[in-house]
Write a protein that holds these residues in place. Structure first.
Motif, PDB file in Angstrom:
ATOM      1  N   UNK A  18      -7.287   1.503 -16.343  1.00  0.00           N
ATOM      2  CA  UNK A  18      -5.900   1.640 -15.880  1.00  0.00           C
ATOM      3  C   UNK A  18      -5.660   2.905 -15.069  1.00  0.00           C
ATOM      4  N   UNK A  19      -6.526   3.892 -15.244  1.00  0.00           N
ATOM      5  CA  UNK A  19      -6.364   5.146 -14.482  1.00  0.00           C
ATOM      6  C   UNK A  19      -7.022   5.058 -13.104  1.00  0.00           C
ATOM      7  N   UNK A  20      -7.692   3.953 -12.829  1.00  0.00           N
ATOM      8  CA  UNK A  20      -8.352   3.817 -11.529  1.00  0.00           C
ATOM      9  C   UNK A  20      -9.762   4.371 -11.524  1.00  0.00           C
ATOM     10  N   UNK A  21     -10.324   4.630 -12.692  1.00  0.00           N
ATOM     11  CA  UNK A  21     -11.736   5.039 -12.722  1.00  0.00           C
ATOM     12  C   UNK A  21     -12.592   3.785 -12.595  1.00  0.00           C
ATOM     13  N   UNK A  68     -13.788 -15.182 -22.083  1.00  0.00           N
ATOM     14  CA  UNK A  68     -13.072 -15.979 -23.099  1.00  0.00           C
ATOM     15  C   UNK A  68     -12.519 -15.001 -24.139  1.00  0.00           C
ATOM     16  N   UNK A  69     -11.281 -15.177 -24.498  1.00  0.00           N
ATOM     17  CA  UNK A  69     -10.685 -14.252 -25.473  1.00  0.00           C
ATOM     18  C   UNK A  69      -9.971 -13.075 -24.821  1.00  0.00           C
ATOM     19  N   UNK A  70     -10.147 -12.920 -23.505  1.00  0.00           N
ATOM     20  CA  UNK A  70      -9.418 -11.866 -22.776  1.00  0.00           C
ATOM     21  C   UNK A  70      -8.262 -12.551 -22.049  1.00  0.00           C
ATOM     22  N   UNK A  71      -7.080 -11.945 -22.078  1.00  0.00           N
ATOM     23  CA  UNK A  71      -5.937 -12.524 -21.347  1.00  0.00           C
ATOM     24  C   UNK A  71      -6.068 -12.121 -19.882  1.00  0.00           C
ATOM     25  N   UNK A  72      -6.411 -13.088 -19.030  1.00  0.00           N
ATOM     26  CA  UNK A  72      -6.688 -12.771 -17.622  1.00  0.00           C
ATOM     27  C   UNK A  72      -5.518 -13.215 -16.730  1.00  0.00           C
ATOM     28  N   UNK A  73      -5.042 -12.294 -15.901  1.00  0.00           N
ATOM     29  CA  UNK A  73      -4.073 -12.641 -14.860  1.00  0.00           C
ATOM     30  C   UNK A  73      -4.829 -12.677 -13.552  1.00  0.00           C
ATOM     31  N   UNK A  74      -4.784 -13.818 -12.871  1.00  0.00           N
ATOM     32  CA  UNK A  74      -5.474 -13.893 -11.586  1.00  0.00           C
ATOM     33  C   UNK A  74      -4.475 -13.630 -10.461  1.00  0.00           C
ATOM     34  N   UNK A  75      -4.780 -12.626  -9.661  1.00  0.00           N
ATOM     35  CA  UNK A  75      -3.871 -12.270  -8.572  1.00  0.00           C
ATOM     36  C   UNK A  75      -3.810 -13.389  -7.538  1.00  0.00           C
ATOM     37  N   UNK A  76      -2.602 -13.699  -7.077  1.00  0.00           N
ATOM     38  CA  UNK A  76      -2.459 -14.652  -5.975  1.00  0.00           C
ATOM     39  C   UNK A  76      -1.169 -14.319  -5.236  1.00  0.00           C
ATOM     40  N   UNK A 223      -7.645  -1.821  -3.423  1.00  0.00           N
ATOM     41  CA  UNK A 223      -7.504  -3.119  -4.101  1.00  0.00           C
ATOM     42  C   UNK A 223      -7.034  -2.883  -5.543  1.00  0.00           C
ATOM     43  N   UNK A 224      -7.638  -1.906  -6.202  1.00  0.00           N
ATOM     44  CA  UNK A 224      -7.180  -1.558  -7.556  1.00  0.00           C
ATOM     45  C   UNK A 224      -5.688  -1.214  -7.543  1.00  0.00           C
ATOM     46  N   UNK A 225      -5.294  -0.341  -6.609  1.00  0.00           N
ATOM     47  CA  UNK A 225      -3.889   0.084  -6.563  1.00  0.00           C
ATOM     48  C   UNK A 225      -2.953  -1.089  -6.306  1.00  0.00           C
ATOM     49  N   UNK A 226      -3.390  -2.007  -5.441  1.00  0.00           N
ATOM     50  CA  UNK A 226      -2.577  -3.191  -5.171  1.00  0.00           C
ATOM     51  C   UNK A 226      -2.383  -4.003  -6.456  1.00  0.00           C
ATOM     52  N   UNK A 227      -3.474  -4.168  -7.221  1.00  0.00           N
ATOM     53  CA  UNK A 227      -3.384  -4.913  -8.490  1.00  0.00           C
ATOM     54  C   UNK A 227      -2.408  -4.230  -9.439  1.00  0.00           C
ATOM     55  N   UNK A 228      -2.488  -2.922  -9.474  1.00  0.00           N
ATOM     56  CA  UNK A 228      -1.650  -2.147 -10.390  1.00  0.00           C
ATOM     57  C   UNK A 228      -0.173  -2.222  -9.962  1.00  0.00           C
ATOM     58  N   UNK A 229       0.077  -2.081  -8.666  1.00  0.00           N
ATOM     59  CA  UNK A 229       1.463  -2.154  -8.176  1.00  0.00           C
ATOM     60  C   UNK A 229       2.084  -3.519  -8.467  1.00  0.00           C
ATOM     61  N   UNK A 230       1.314  -4.565  -8.214  1.00  0.00           N
ATOM     62  CA  UNK A 230       1.917  -5.905  -8.275  1.00  0.00           C
ATOM     63  C   UNK A 230       1.890  -6.488  -9.696  1.00  0.00           C
ATOM     64  N   UNK A 231       0.846  -6.164 -10.458  1.00  0.00           N
ATOM     65  CA  UNK A 231       0.705  -6.798 -11.783  1.00  0.00           C
ATOM     66  C   UNK A 231       0.801  -5.816 -12.956  1.00  0.00           C
ATOM     67  N   UNK A 232       0.996  -4.541 -12.666  1.00  0.00           N
ATOM     68  CA  UNK A 232       1.215  -3.540 -13.711  1.00  0.00           C
ATOM     69  C   UNK A 232      -0.010  -3.151 -14.502  1.00  0.00           C
TER      70      UNK A 232
END
Ligand SMILES: Nc1ncnc2c1ncn2[C@@H]1O[C@H](COP(=O)(O)OP(=O)(O)O)[C@@H](O)[C@H]1O
Ligand SMILES: CC(C)(COP(=O)(O)O)[C@@H](O)C(=O)NCCC(=O)O
Ligand SMILES: [K+]
Length: 232
Positions: A18-21, A68-76, A223-232
């Motif tokens: 979550x910190x972008x590492x 499996x077992x991880x809650x995955x959000x797929x960006x679209x 790309x990481x930052x975009x994921x974080x901005x849009x999906x938290x």
């Protein structure tokens, strides 16, 4: 580390916390990459993941199968609140890595920009001051350019570092030619779009295409930052 952000490109799977590492990188050319990713997930620390994927569906399915077992959000482009409005005739066809990269860049610059992503493919995208995606270009990345010459001709060449000069042997002519072609494309797009900021990203910006760094700023986390901005 409960939540991770995954950037699945055509060459690499990158895992960020979550910190972008950048905590893990798997290259598709490594035969055991999916097993190594499986071992990482099996450690049990990951509960949620946000995934940006432009990989072929088999590869994406392999990654999803491990989680499996991880809650995955797929960006679209259809999910999440985007500041970028885009120009694609069929919006879902725009590579999600491109959309995320320009989203992050626009949120930070709030002005005209060009984003250049040098990975398996090289993409150039132009955004206006209102966050409208004007369009872009896609060309083969440096490695793919080399591979296409090896596969399609009788040429052989060595791994010399590319430079901008005229070449004086086959290897130099090929490698410098590709670098020069990529550089010229970038320069001509920048000239035409006249952005207030150019941002470069993608694995090759730190390696074989590092001379492009003179064209703008570098942000490996777009790309990481975009994921974080849009999906938290
Ligand atoms: N087989 C390989 N061995 C080492 N590095 C590689 C290999 N294939 C590609 N690379 C490098 O890995 C990086 C991948 O770039 P990246 O932007 O992550 O690509 P993508 O988003 O297309 O997956 C590039 O720097 C590329 O040159
Ligand atoms: C252009 C790309 C192949 C770049 O992928 P990458 O080099 O990051 O692996 C990817 O963004 C993609 O598959 N895009 C879909 C087509 C499009 O953007 O028009
Ligand atoms: K790319």
């Amino acid at each position: 580390m409960n939540k991770v952000y995954l950037d699945l490109g055509n060459t690499a799977l990158k895992v960020f916390n979550s910190q972008g590492d950048l905590i893990e990188t798997y290259l598709a050319s490594d035969v055991c990459w999916i097993d190594r990713f499986k071992s990482f997930i099996a450690l049990g620390g990951v509960e949620q993941a946000v995934l940006a994927s432009v990989a072929v569906k088999e590869k994406e399915a392999a990654v999803m199968g491990v989680m499996k077992g991880v809650a995955v959000t797929k960006a679209s482009c259809a999910k999440g609140s985007w500041k970028i409005q885009h120009s694609y005739k069929q919006p879902h066809r725009l590579g999600i890595d491109r959309l995320l990269a320009i989203e992050a860049a626009y949120r930070e610059v709030n002005d005209r920009l060009v984003v250049i992503d040098c990975g398996s493919a090289i993409t150039l995208d132009s955004v206006d001051a209102d966050g409208f995606h004007l369009g872009g270009f896609i060309v083969p990345g440096y490695r793919l350019q080399m591979e296409s010459l090896l596969n399609g001709t009788n040429l052989t060449f060595d791994a010399v570092e590319p430079a901008q000069d005229l070449g004086n042997d086959t290897s130099e002519c090929i490698r410098n030619g590709s670098l020069r072609m990529i550089t010229s494309l970038c320069e001509s797009v920048i000239k035409e779009c006249n952005p207030s900021k150019v941002i470069l990203t993608g694995g090759d910006v730190n390696g074989v295409l590092s001379s492009l760094r003179s064209l703008g700023g570098v942000d490996e986390l777009l790309v990481f930052k975009g994921l974080k901005y849009v999906y938290g």
